[in-house]
Design a protein around this motif. Sequence first.
Motif, mmCIF file in Angstrom:
data_model
loop_
_atom_site.group_PDB
_atom_site.id
_atom_site.type_symbol
_atom_site.label_atom_id
_atom_site.label_comp_id
_atom_site.label_asym_id
_atom_site.label_seq_id
_atom_site.Cartn_x
_atom_site.Cartn_y
_atom_site.Cartn_z
ATOM 1 N N THR A 150 0.835 -1.207 0.000
ATOM 2 C CA THR A 150 0.000 0.000 0.000
ATOM 3 C C THR A 150 0.864 1.249 0.000
ATOM 4 O OG1 THR A 150 -1.791 -1.142 1.149
ATOM 5 C CG2 THR A 150 -1.775 1.266 1.295
ATOM 6 N N ARG A 201 3.986 1.520 -0.975
ATOM 7 C CA ARG A 201 4.701 1.603 -2.265
ATOM 8 C C ARG A 201 3.775 2.147 -3.352
ATOM 9 N NH1 ARG A 201 5.947 -3.387 -2.684
ATOM 10 N NH2 ARG A 201 4.160 -3.878 -3.977
ATOM 11 N N ASP A 202 2.534 1.642 -3.394
ATOM 12 C CA ASP A 202 1.589 2.099 -4.417
ATOM 13 C C ASP A 202 1.258 3.575 -4.266
ATOM 14 O OD1 ASP A 202 1.589 -0.450 -5.430
ATOM 15 O OD2 ASP A 202 -0.349 -1.009 -4.566
ATOM 16 N N ARG A 203 1.240 4.063 -3.043
ATOM 17 C CA ARG A 203 0.918 5.480 -2.818
ATOM 18 C C ARG A 203 2.101 6.398 -3.104
ATOM 19 N NH1 ARG A 203 -2.779 4.858 2.603
ATOM 20 N NH2 ARG A 203 -4.552 3.944 1.499
ATOM 21 N N ARG A 261 4.623 5.536 -5.432
ATOM 22 C CA ARG A 261 5.052 5.344 -6.823
ATOM 23 C C ARG A 261 4.505 6.417 -7.754
ATOM 24 N NH1 ARG A 261 4.752 -0.288 -8.088
ATOM 25 N NH2 ARG A 261 6.942 -0.342 -7.601
#
Length: 158
Positions: free
Chosen positions: A135, A137-139, A141
């Motif tokens: 989560t 990392r996705d936010r 990236r």
Amino acid sequence: MMRPLRRELMFQLVETARLLRTYVDQRARQHGTTRAQWGVLSRLRRAEGLNQAALAEQMDLQPISLTRLVDRLEQQKLVERREDAADRRVRLLHLTPEGRELVEGLDTVRGEIAGEVLAGVDDAAIVMALETLGTIRDRTRPQRDERAQAARAAGRAA
């Protein structure tokens, strides 16, 4: 305002990442390489034939930094640059047999490190940590991708 627990988590993430990078660097040096070189070798094993620009982007490195890493790996006869049949200006990166042997040996080291740092941590906690890190990392990236795009656009305009 950020709650204290969230601030503490962010501090712990950054500090743990720093310590883990240092530890992996030490272990890599015991095998005649660096963490950064290990990363290049691992990526190439998964996707041989990448060009340097694509690899730099995947690794979130400046192209000049990757060029220096690849130069060293090429001098050590671990990586070779080959011409791209579709575009003679482009060089594609491939592992040499020695490079493949080294990165496969480092898989054992990766397993040892995981065993050491995760000893006593149960699988449920690892699954939860992976979900949380995914989560985060996705936010982060998209912000990184936007900065990279802005930097490329600025370079084209100059």
